[in-house]
Design a protein around this motif. Structure first.
Motif: not given
Length: 577
Positions: A2, A4, A56, A58, A60
């Motif tokens: 992950t 970010t 933000r 992200t 993943e």
């Protein structure tokens, strides 16, 4: 894995985009999907910068769980979460997922430039490059769609072509089937016509109706019938009794074919009847034997299988009609033959027995065809003591010839009462026949014997010459020129001829049926007769002239088809008592 990123300006947005592209490449995202991912992410980030605030991003990795991916497939999730202000305004998160064929534990994104201008330029340039790639991809997708459409149309054309070929194949198979059916029907029709012609020839070849009735079942069993029963009505016009099927009674009464079975036969021109009590388990076809007056009888047949083919039934009705004609002709022929033979035999009188002269006669009617009635013989005394012996043959056959023969015989006896030589008697008969029956002719030979005359006087009119055997065993043919046939449209005086006739001599008078054969003519037959007559000794002729007559007929008729009457009259001079 992950990752970010907090994004609040262009530099952070560029770094996030570049990092995303590198991660996607490292995870083996296909180029097209990678270009689409970076292009979509760049557009989303620009939109976020325009709205302001902090966003933000992200990234993943994990296993696919949504419906658009294959179960167990590694994917890369990208999520852009809005700023608090955007979230308060109801802005939902942005999400995208791409496949990752090459899963890795962890990768680094590498160093990213710090110059904001270069990052912005990289962000914009990457979008432009991506746009070009996407445009090219769009073009390629358009071409693919075009080719796909062409392929689909081609497939539809192929399917249509297959359908047309299949329809053409079915039509061809149907045409072949129709052709085979037509050929089979033509072969069956030819077979029926051939059988009908052959069977008709067999039935009409005989003039014996019993023989025709016997041959009919032989022709039909087993190909066209399992059994055949021919019932002929008696001469009194009787009709079928209790031993015959009810359908046969109906056929006899109506003159129409009847079909007796549990189910209708559907046969052309045939009436349906209930099953016969005599044969309830098998169909019966009862066909009358028609004539112009009334049926001669009924033919009852049972089928060779379950039932008859309609065309076979039509053929059977036609064959029965032809058989009826043949039977009718044979019965008429036999009837006329019996009448003619009875009449002729009644007119052949008993021979006289004058002193010194022995007479023996034979008459054999023809055994083939209606050829009886024309040949005759007679012998009688004249008032002066002479004896007239005559053999004749009337042209034609049957009742008319028999009647004409009787008239000639009666006229000759009447003329002979007034006397006259054989030539004179034949001349009178010639005039009589010419005026009585201009279209009927006859031949005859007359011999006159007198106890006071050592010679025999004879005359012939178109007849085979007499054969004379002398006492020493010599044989000669009396071939002096005869007169013409009796009754021809010509005036004639028939001449007499004389020949010495010593005791022990034998004279043979005969008709052409004894000596004439189609393949060899009459002369060889006369020579054979002379040989047969010369083979007897004087004692045999004196002792048994009747046996000698039989002894002549046996060798003479051994090769004869007996298609004509035969007359033989032997006159043996044994001496004066």
């Amino acid at each position: 894995m992950t990752r970010t990123w907090q994004i609040s300006d262009v530099t952070e947005a560029a770094r996030a985009r570049i990092a995303t592209a590198r991660l996607a490449a490292a995870y083996g995202v296909p180029p097209v999907e990678r270009a689409r991912l970076t292009a979509s992410l760049g557009a989303q980030l620009r939109s976020c910068l325009t709205k302001g605030g902090t966003w933000r991003l992200t990234l993943e990795t994990g296993t696919a769980s949504h419906a658009g991916a294959r179960a167990g497939e590694e994917v890369l999730h990208a999520v852009v979460t809005p700023s608090p202000e955007a979230a308060a305004a109801g802005q939902p998160p942005w999400r995208v997922t791409v496949p990752c064929p090459e899963a890795v534990a962890d990768v680094g994104v590498g160093a990213v430039a710090d110059d904001p201008a270069e990052l912005a330029q990289a962000l914009l340039g990457a979008d432009e490059d991506t746009t070009l790639v996407l445009e090219r991809l769009a073009e390629q997708e358009g071409l693919v769609d075009f080719h796909r459409e062409e392929l689909q149309q081609t497939n539809q054309g192929v399917v249509a072509l297959h359908a047309e070929l299949d329809a053409a194949g079915r039509a061809q198979r149907e045409a072949f089937a129709a052709e085979r059916k037509a050929r089979t029907e033509a072969e069956n029709a030819r077979r029926r016509l051939t059988f009908l012609a052959d069977a008709s020839a067999v039935l009409t070849a005989s003039l014996d109706h019993h023989e025709i009735v016997r041959r009919l079942p032989e022709l039909l069993v087993p190909e066209y019938a399992a059994s055949v029963d021919v019932w002929l009505f008696d001469q009194d016009g009787g009709r079928p009794g209790p031993a015959h099927a009810a359908a046969a009674v109906v056929a006899a009464r109506t003159g129409r074919p009847q079909y007796a079975a549990a189910h209708p036969g559907g046969l052309p021109g045939v009436d349906d009847q209930p099953p016969s009590a005599l044969a309830p388990d098998r169909p019966l076809l009862c066909i009358p034997l028609p004539t112009r007056q009334a049926p001669l009888g009924v033919v009852t047949l049972s089928p060779p299988g379950e039932r008859w083919d309609p065309d076979d039934a039509v053929m059977l009705v036609e064959l029965t009609r032809r058989a009826s004609i043949a039977i009718d002709h044979a019965q008429r022929y036999q009837h006329n033959r019996d009448i003619a033979e009875t009449l002729q035999r009644a007119l052949l009188t008993e021979l006289p027995a004058p002193p010194g002269l022995t007479l023996a006669a034979r008459y054999l009617p023809a055994t083939h065809g209606l050829n009886i009635g024309g040949d005759w013989y007679d012998a009688f005394r004249q008032p002066d003591g002479g004896v007239i012996a005559v053999v004749g043959d009337v042209t034609g056959h049957g009742l008319r010839a028999a009647v004409m023969m009787s008239q000639l015989r009666t006229a000759l006896r009447a003329y002979a009462v007034d006397g006259g030589s054989p030539g004179q008697l034949l001349t009178r008969l010639h005039t009589f026949l010419h005026h009585l029956q201009p279209d009927l002719f006859a031949t005859a030979v007359i011999a006159r014997f007198h106890p006071d005359d050592p010679t025999m006087t004879w005359a012939a009119a178109g007849h085979p010459p007499p054969v004379l055997r002398t006492p020493d065993g010599g044989v000669r043919t009396l071939d002096a020129k005869p007169g013409a046939m009796l009754g021809i449209p010509l005036r004639q005086e028939i001449a007499d001829h004389t020949v010495p006739m010593a005791p022990g001599s034998t004279l043979a008078l005969y008709t052409d049926g004894l000596v004439e054969r189609r393949a060899r003519g009459i002369d060889p037959g006369i020579a054979r007769l002379a040989e047969a007559l010369g083979s007897f000794g004087p004692a045999e002729l004196d002792a048994d002239l009747e046996g000698s007559a039989d002894g002549i007929l046996r060798p003479m008729l051994s090769d004869s088809e007996r298609d004509d009457d035969v007359c033989l009259l032997l006159c043996h001079l044994s001496g004066t008592d």
